[in-house]
Design an enzyme around this catalytic site. Structure first.
Site, PDB file in Angstrom:
ATOM      1  N   ASP A 215       0.833  -1.204   0.000  1.00  0.00           N
ATOM      2  CA  ASP A 215       0.000   0.000   0.000  1.00  0.00           C
ATOM      3  C   ASP A 215       0.871   1.259   0.000  1.00  0.00           C
ATOM      4  O   ASP A 215       1.846   1.335   0.755  1.00  0.00           O
ATOM      5  CB  ASP A 215      -0.898  -0.007   1.247  1.00  0.00           C
ATOM      6  CG  ASP A 215      -1.915   1.119   1.230  1.00  0.00           C
ATOM      7  OD1 ASP A 215      -2.758   1.120   0.321  1.00  0.00           O
ATOM      8  OD2 ASP A 215      -1.867   1.994   2.122  1.00  0.00           O
ATOM      9  N   GLU A 273       1.753  -0.585  -5.032  1.00  0.00           N
ATOM     10  CA  GLU A 273       0.817   0.474  -5.383  1.00  0.00           C
ATOM     11  C   GLU A 273       1.612   1.771  -5.306  1.00  0.00           C
ATOM     12  O   GLU A 273       1.901   2.273  -4.223  1.00  0.00           O
ATOM     13  CB  GLU A 273      -0.344   0.539  -4.380  1.00  0.00           C
ATOM     14  CG  GLU A 273      -1.385   1.552  -4.819  1.00  0.00           C
ATOM     15  CD  GLU A 273      -1.963   2.438  -3.733  1.00  0.00           C
ATOM     16  OE1 GLU A 273      -2.990   3.070  -3.978  1.00  0.00           O
ATOM     17  OE2 GLU A 273      -1.379   2.519  -2.634  1.00  0.00           O
TER      18      GLU A 273
HETATM   19  C1  NOJ Z   1      -4.355   3.006  -1.068  1.00  0.00           C
HETATM   20  C2  NOJ Z   1      -5.530   2.126  -0.820  1.00  0.00           C
HETATM   21  O1  NOJ Z   1      -5.802   1.379  -1.969  1.00  0.00           O
HETATM   22  C3  NOJ Z   1      -6.660   3.033  -0.415  1.00  0.00           C
HETATM   23  O2  NOJ Z   1      -7.878   2.346  -0.394  1.00  0.00           O
HETATM   24  C4  NOJ Z   1      -6.324   3.651   0.904  1.00  0.00           C
HETATM   25  O3  NOJ Z   1      -7.312   4.594   1.245  1.00  0.00           O
HETATM   26  C5  NOJ Z   1      -4.977   4.374   0.864  1.00  0.00           C
HETATM   27  N1  NOJ Z   1      -3.963   3.617   0.177  1.00  0.00           N
HETATM   28  C6  NOJ Z   1      -4.456   4.651   2.240  1.00  0.00           C
HETATM   29  O4  NOJ Z   1      -4.029   3.460   2.849  1.00  0.00           O
END
Ligand code: NOJ
Ligand code: CA
Length: 558
Positions: A215, A273
């Site tokens: 993440d 991500e």
């Molecule tokens: C990316 C995640 O996919 C999202 O859903 C989240 O709100 C943010 N990171 C913060 O963790």
């Protein structure tokens, strides 16, 4: 120690099998909304386990499960209170271990989600920081405020959900949160933070997890001076440099993680991500001693236009190849409007941000039949490309965004933090429909009103039950495409573009060709093409109508 955690039918040390992640199709399980096994309206591990045969029938190679840890749910589980346990609403650690074993027995690998940029404000570390225990605040980013009385935030950074990225405690100190106030950012210069996460990785790898989605992989390291960012355009996090994002110091963290993953047999894998300004920057995360894969978000930001898609594909492939990594194609996820909905309105000539898309819902009516037709064509494009592909739950059912979700049910902090100007991401997170004509559509055995987000009316036609025996359904298209993909578009064979007119994408790869028509005119296909699969029945008569795609064999004319 964990005898049930064997990886799917693999020969240890077999290089080809260890490389599964280079070509895998991964299904994203948004666990809260996938399947509810105990009738409380919240998806859970029991529901997921019961649906493994469905995922096996879909022919996916792996599942990525969104955060499943204990959480106050300030941000749907991305506010983690304990990284070594399971959220009670989802089940128990023992059930997670059983799920991993059952998935492996079904030939499906399991990717968990690690959230290293921040923790929940309920995490034991932050609770200690609130009490100002000695050293506890050093694990976070605490600073005095600016101005004579320290009443101004330490810098001008804003939260990704809206509003300032700093919150002040009663004792006057401010702490940084790039997301919600209940998600304090960790200080990755602190050795305990580094050691803790490497240990968390091992905890789950020891239990058979095959990899992690990382993440906010581009957020962990901040410019140590915490300088002002200056005035920013909306969405510019994705397009220009910023002292909170994509700092070079982040890469050393991933070198450490790679060493942890490589200690396992077979090696465990990562998918990042990382919303960064260019594919050149993204490739830095994919160097051979860092993360294995990273989501290609330009693909989901691209409008339905051959020219834009071609540019995104070429750039992504070139940059990934430069570091020996596969590209990772995504059409949607739990953070962006569903692909059917994005394609259901006029298509701009630029990459699209989620908030831009949501802002136009009120101004332009969607043509969902058109959006669905384009989304089916896009799926064939996605699945023909070299590398890995992620399918967000519901894409295989052709689900659209629930745009009309009543405001009183909204849970995404974006809604509140934007001052009620951006409805946020709840509309793409609605519980999945499996059967029946009315909510909860087989998602839950509980009453319709109990689902954690309400479902729209009219999803009876979208259920698994309604689609599974219909050869023209989106579910059937996905099943056929996933079954055919490995033998048609073998391994990492390259894309060879076939010259075509504007609005058309055509390429050969492996044993097959993929043709996509985003333009307004019908395309006449070469006579020697044998169609294997088309996104739409109308593509079968030697022509490719607008907004359709097909896979074919034969075809000499390049
Ligand atoms: C990316 C995640 O996919 C999202 O859903 C989240 O709100 C943010 N990171 C913060 O963790
Ligand atoms: Ca449940």
């Amino acid at each position: 120690m964990f005898p049930h955690a064997a990886t799917p039918a693999i020969a240890t040390g077999d290089k080809r099998v260890d490389d599964w992640w280079r070509t895998a199709v991964v299904y994203q399980v948004y666990i809260r909304s996938f399947s509810d096994g105990n009738g409380d309206g919240i998806g859970d591990l029991a529901g997921l386990r019961a649906k493994l045969p469905h995922l096996r029938e879909l022919c996916v190679d792996a599942i990525w499960i969104n955060p499943w840890y204990p959480s106050p749910m300030a941000d749907a589980g991305y506010d983690v209170a304990d990284f070594r346990d399971i959220e009670p609403a989802y089940g128990t650690l023992g059930e997670a271990e059983r799920l991993i074993a059952e998935a492996h027995a079904a030939g499906i690998r399991v990717i968990a989600d690690v959230v290293p940029n921040h923790v929940s404000s309920e995490h034991v570390w932050f609770r200690a920081a609130l009490r100002d225990e000695p050293g506890a605040r050093d694990r976070f980013i605490f600073r005095p405020g600016r101005g004579a009385d320290g009443a101004q935030p330490p810098n001008d950074w804003v939260s990704a959900f809206g509003g300032p990225a700093w919150t002040r405690l009663p004792d006057g100190q401010w702490y940084l949160h790039l997301f919600a106030p209940a998600q304090p950012d960790l200080n990755w210069e602190h050795p305990e933070v580094r050691a803790e996460f490497e240990d968390v990785l091992r905890f789950w790898f020891d239990r058979g997890v095959d990899g992690f989605r990382v993440d906010v992989a581009h957020g962990l390291a901040k410019d140590p001076e915490l300088p002002d960012a200056g005035e920013r355009l909306p969405g510019s996090q994705h397009t220009s440099a910023h002292p909170a994002w994509d700092q070079d110091a982040v890469h050393e963290i991933y070198r450490g993680w790679r060493r942890v993953a490589d200690d396992y047999d077979p090696p465990r894998v990562f998918v990042a991500e990382a919303w960064v300004p260019s594919n050149e920057r993204l490739a830095q995360y994919l160097r051979p001693d860092e993360l294995h894969t990273a989501f290609q978000f330009d693909f989901l930001r691209s409008p339905w236009r051959a020219k834009n898609l071609r540019h995104v594909i070429d750039d992504a492939l070139d940059q990934a190849e430069a570091v020996g990594a596969p590209a990772t194609w995504v059409l949607s996820n739990h953070d962006v409007p569903r692909v059917v909905t994005r394609y259901a309105r006029s298509q701009p000539d630029h990459l699209v941000e989620a908030d831009w898309e949501r802002a136009r819902w009120a101004r332009e009516r969607p043509d969902l039949a058109l959006g669905r037709r384009r989304a089916r064509a896009a799926a064939l494009l996605q699945l023909a490309l070299p590398g890995t592909a992620y399918v967000y739950q519901g894409e295989e059912l052709g689900l659209e965004e629930y745009e009309g979700l009543p405001h009183e049910h909204r849970q995404d902090p974006t809604w509140v933090q934007s001052g009620f100007t951006d409805v946020g991401r709840d509309g793409c997170r609605v519980p999945l429909p499996f059967s029946g004509d009315a909510p909860p559509y087989g998602f839950s055995v509980g009453p319709a009103e109990s689902t954690w987000l309400p479902q729209p009316s009219g999803w009876g036609r979208a259920t698994v039950e309604a689609q599974q025996d219909d050869p023209a359904s989106t579910l059937s298209l996905y099943r056929r495409a996933l079954a055919a993909r490995p033998s048609l578009f073998v391994n990492d064979s390259p894309v060879e573009w076939i010259q075509q007119r504007d609005g058309v994408l055509a390429f050969a790869r492996g044993y097959a060709q993929c043709w996509v028509n985003t333009g307004p005119d019908v395309v006449v296909l070469p006579a020697d093409l044998r169609i294997v699969l088309a996104s739409d029945d109308t593509a079968y008569a030697g022509i490719l109508p607008p907004d359709t795609a097909l896979w074919a064999t034969g075809g000499q004319s390049r």
